[in-house]
Design a protein around this motif. Sequence first.
Motif: not given
Length: 477
Positions: A48, A56, A110-111, A117, A166, A168, A322, A324
Motif C-alpha cells: 500500500t 491524497y 484502502l489501496r 482500491f 477499516e 489493513y 478517510t 489515503h
Amino acid sequence: MTGPLHVPPPGPLPGPPPGSRPSRRSFLGLAATVPLAATGALALGAGTAHAADAAYVMGYFTESPDMLAADYGLHLAVSTDGLQWTPLNQNAPVATPTAGSLGLRDPFILRKQDGTFVVLATDLKGTDWSYVSQYIHVWDSADLRTFTGYRRMRLHDMNTHSWAPEAYWDAGRRQYGVIYSAVNSSGHNVIMVNYTTDFATASAPQVFFDPGYDVIDGDLAVGVGGVNYLYFKKNSTLVGARSSSLEPGSFTEFSTAVAHGGTEAPTLVKSLAANGVWYLWGDTWSPNGVFYAWQTSSLAAGTWTALDQRTYTQPLNSKHLTIHPITSAEYTSLIAKWGTPAWNRLKSYNYPARYVRHSDYTARIDPYAFDPYPDSQWRLVPGLADSTGVSFQSVNYPTRYLRHYDYALRLDVNDGTSVFAADATFRRTAGLANSAWASFRSYNNPTRYIRHSDYVLRIDPVSTATEQQDATFSVGY
C-alpha cells in the motif's frame, strides 16, 4: 460462506438519554458465532505504500446542523498537502449503496496489494442507531473513477452492529484484516477483526482490541518503525495504543488523549512532504461535523499539538473522513473525471472557524457549520463593472450579489445599473495579513477593503494590523 446464516431479528434498542449524544452502541447480548469461510485468490503486489505518492484522496459522507446536507453516499475530495481539500463532483456522491439500509456512514479507502482500491463503509443510512447490520458495504475500484462489484460482506451473526470498518494488509497472515466496532458480551463496544482475501467472504470474528471500556472508530498505522499504532475513540477523546505485532489482543494504550469537545473518528495521515510528521484528524460529534487536526513528529512519542485552523479546511459538510495517499497522476485523473466545485467559500483569517455568509441578506462571518449551508457558497464571477475584477454571486440566490451600500455589505438583486455594478465589483489582491491569502478592494471606493467588524462585513480603510487581519480571507471550498 456456503449459505446465509440465520440470525434472529434484533429486538428494540434503548435510545440515548435525552439531550445526550448516542454512543453508537447496542446493548443486546451476542448470539453464538458461526464461522464464515474465507475464500478467493490471495492479493499480491507492491503493497500500500508507493514511492510515487504525491497527493491524497479523502472519502466521507455529508450532514449539516439541520440535516439539509444529509447524504449517505460516498463523497470524494483531493488535496496535495493533506490539509486543504477540494471536493469532487460538486460535493455530490460518486457511489451510493443499493442494498441493506441504502446508505452508508464511515467510508474507508484502502489501496490493495495489487494497486487497486477497495472501499468499505458502515451499512447505516441516517442516525437510526437501533438499526443493526452484520454487514458492511464494499466496492472495488481500479482508480476511484469507477466503482464496481458492489456487495455487502457479512462479518458476524451477532445481534450487534458493524460500525466504522477499516482494513489493513497483514503480511504475516497474507490476508487483509477488517476491523470494526461491535458490542461484546459485557455490553460495551470493542474493536473486532475478521480476515479476508477478497472482501467478499471473511473468517470468523475475533476481538482485536478490548481495553475493558467502550471504544469505537479504530484506525491503524501499520509498520511504522516496526510498530503498529491503533487510534480510537475513548470517552469522546482520541487515544492511541501500540503493538509490535498485529495479533488480536496485543495492543496496549500509551498516548496522551486529545480532543476538541466531543471528538471521534480518528484518522492518522503521514505527511508526504515532511519526514516523520503525522497528522491526526478527528470529527466532532453531532451533525455539525467540524474536523480538527493535530500534528506530531513522532508517533512513538504519543503526544500531539493542535494545528492552527488557518492551515486546514475540510470539505463542506463532510463527516467521518478517510484519507489515503495517491499519485499525482491519480490526483489529476480524479479532477478530470469528477471536476472541481463551481463555487467557493471564504474563510476569515483571524477567525478561521468562521466563513463568509449572508443572513437576512446581510453579509457576515459565522462559525462553521450552519444551515442553510448554501448561504456560504459563492460564485466568484468577472466583476460586473470591470471583468478584471471580481463579483460575488450567491449560489442559493443567483440574482443577488454582494454589494456595498453606505459601506455595509449586503446581498441585493442586480438591478442592471452602473451604480450597482460598481458597488458589487472588487479587486482581488494579495492578503493584507498574509500574501498567500486574499483581500478585496472596493472598485469604486479604492481606499476601502472588505473587512469584518463585529462579524459583519463592510468596506473600510485599512491600516492597523488588526484591520489587515479583518480584511484577509482564504478562497477555498
